[in-house]
Design an enzyme around this catalytic site. Structure first.
Site, PDB file in Angstrom:
ATOM      1  N   SER A  81       0.917  -9.866  -0.600  1.00 44.18           N
ATOM      2  CA  SER A  81       0.874  -8.451  -0.573  1.00 44.18           C
ATOM      3  C   SER A  81       1.030  -7.721   0.961  1.00 44.18           C
ATOM      4  O   SER A  81       1.089  -6.649   0.995  1.00 44.18           O
ATOM      5  CB  SER A  81      -0.811  -8.009  -0.999  1.00 44.18           C
ATOM      6  N   LYS A  97       1.033  -1.303  -0.066  1.00 46.08           N
ATOM      7  CA  LYS A  97       0.078   0.106  -0.238  1.00 46.08           C
ATOM      8  C   LYS A  97       0.880   1.253   0.094  1.00 46.08           C
ATOM      9  O   LYS A  97       0.308   2.409  -0.505  1.00 46.08           O
ATOM     10  CB  LYS A  97      -1.025   0.043   1.327  1.00 46.08           C
TER      11      LYS A  97
END
Length: 521
Positions: free
Chosen positions: A322, A65
């Site tokens: 991720s 992110k």
């Protein structure tokens, strides 16, 4: 769902070439790392296919992110920087915005739900330092976003969207630039987790612009599949509820931009269940000695499902890991469910005669299989009901075991896919009571916040008695509760009214065969 691979304009004017240009100009490396593309040697050997892991859990905030958040904030002009930014997030996006704010010297107001794990709230404050203010508001991301919109208007701040923004998408797309440079050889497919769609939209666009022969496969939790449903329907859909185990991808509605890009460039979307995610977490740990969060293991769970369906692949398969912002309390749940997710454990309720020699015959039926769990309590003069977990080495063994039990004259109920049995009943064997007349059994998802149980009890009819209550904290945002209530048949209509106004997700388990066999009088 087949993607339209032509690089022409969509209805929003988005193209793979346009995303590629933005990604090539993205400013992510002022703060983010070019992460490793590592072979998963153990898993590759098991699947007879080369498996590579793109290690976004190695970023400074332990999640991809940071790329999108920083790239968006780096594009702000001086006037926008002076007014600061605002964001809403349950965790990973918040940490990315906080670190970007600190590096760029921009004040950030970050709204997080009050149910956000404390480890993530603390991390946001640590990464942001004096440039970040954390505001806790609401019970969900939607509540936090609504408060962020109110504060944005009051402060004149710029909202940094977690996924539906071209600069954010372009920042995430740099992952694809890296992995294509790291592995210029044959690649069969890249597997990407999906929440709101910012990561897969960017990755898919860049891959189809550079290497259109590579398949791009999205992966979602089966109880948070907003993108899969949107692609099936041909339009964005709004889910009523989403599961919270993979909280980093628990999004009720995908973005407008991300949906358009996924329509064009994503080849398919797979759905995986909680057990498969837990098994993938374990696989990543075995190969890397790192522990991803549930959303971080989604892509690998999908990759394994893909190989199971299609067999070994000629080219390599890449799974994007991720993030690794794992709540420590979840580890016990992951460990408990990983064996079932890999189909290395089968769970049964077996009924044998309450007589000498029965246990010996039962153990003989097990053969060389190791027992992972065994629960029994005498409660019947004629029959013994056993809850047993059995270690299995390959798919199909549970059917053979069930046949072996039946061949010995034992009654058998396969509980391997029974949520009630795996979550609750395994801990409650022997709980049958002749006093539990008119019992109705329900599974509830209670919000993990003070007052949730009190609200339930306050609204319940005063004449109804709670005859069973089971709860185990798994470190999730919602607690899973099993409740037995004694309600006369004449008051079942009142019970339905109570449940509909309560507002907690629930499932009636009163006719569940495992419950009727093991607990009901």
């Amino acid at each position: 769902m087949n993607a339209r691979l032509a690089h022409g304009d969509s209805d929003t004017g988005l193209t793979a070439a346009a995303v590629l240009r933005r990604a090539e100009a993205a400013r992510v490396y002022e703060v983010a790392q070019n992460t490793a593309l590592e072979p998963a040697s153990l898993l590759s050997e098991r699947l007879a296919t080369t498996v590579l892991l793109k290690r976004e859990d190695q970023q400074p905030v332990f999640s991809f992110k940071l790329r999108g958040a920083y790239n968006r904030m780096a594009q702000l002009d001086e006037a926008q920087r002076a007014h600061g930014v605002i964001a809403a997030s349950a965790g990973n996006h918040a940490q990315g915005v906080a670190l970007a704010a600190s590096r760029l010297g921009i004040h950030a107001t970050i709204v997080m739900p009050v149910t956000a794990p404390q480890v993530k709230v603390d991390a946001v404050r640590r990464f942001g330092g004096r440039y970040t203010e954390v505001v806790l508001a609401g019970d969900s991301y939607s509540d936090a976003q609504a408060e962020a919109m109110r504060l944005r208007d009051a402060l004149g701040a710029t909202f940094v969207h977690p996924f539906d923004d071209l600069d954010v998408i372009a920042g995430q797309a740099t992952i694809a630039l890296e992995l294509l440079a790291q592995h210029p050889g044959p690649l069969h497919a890249v597997f990407v987790p999906i929440g709101g769609g910012g990561l897969i939209a960017g990755v898919a666009a860049v891959i189809k612009a550079r290497r259109p022969d590579i398949r791009v496969v999205g992966v979602q939790a089966s109880d948070a599949d907003s993108m899969a449903r949107a692609l099936d329907a041909g339009e964005r859909v709004l889910l009523d509820e989403v599961g919270l185990f993979a909280d980093g991808t628990a999004v009720k509605q995908v973005g407008t931009l991300t949906f358009s890009l996924c329509q064009q460039y994503v080849d398919e979307v797979l759905r995986v269940d909680t057990d498969a995610i837990c098994a993938a977490i374990r696989d990543i740990y075995h190969d890397t000695r790192s522990i991803p969060e549930p959303s971080g293991a989604l892509a690998l769970a999908g990759l394994k499902q893909y190989v199971a369906a299609h067999g070994p692949c000629d080219g390599a398969l890449v799974a994007v890991v991720s993030g690794a912002n794992m709540n420590f309390d979840r580890l016990r749940f992951v460990a408990e469910r990983a064996e079932v997710g890999e189909q290395r454990e089968a769970v049964f309720a077996v009924t044998i005669p309450e007589q000498r020699g029965s246990f010996r015959r039962f153990c003989h039926a097990l053969g060389q299989h190791s027992i992972t769990e065994f629960n029994y309590r005498i409660g019947d003069a004629q029959a013994a009901h056993i809850f047993v977990g059995v270690q299995t080495a390959q798919r199909g063994e549970r059917e053979a075991l069930a046949d072996a039990f039946r061949a010995n004259g034992f009654g058998v109920l396969d509980l391997t896919d029974d949520e009630l049995a795996k979550l609750h009943l395994r801990h409650m064997i022997g709980g049958r009571s002749p006093l539990a007349r008119d019992e109705r059994l329900y599974r509830f998802d209670f919000p993990e916040r003070p007052g949730a149980l009190a609200r339930f009890l306050d609204r319940m009819h005063p004449d109804w008695n709670i005859s069973l209550f089971h709860y185990r904290n798994h470190g999730a945002d919602y607690g899973r509760i099993l409740v037995g209530m004694q309600v006369p048949p004449s008051e079942h209509a009142l019970l339905r009214d109570f449940l509909s106004t309560l507002g907690y997700p629930h499932i009636d388990e009163s006719d569940n065969p495992a419950y009727r066999l093991l607990l009901r009088a």
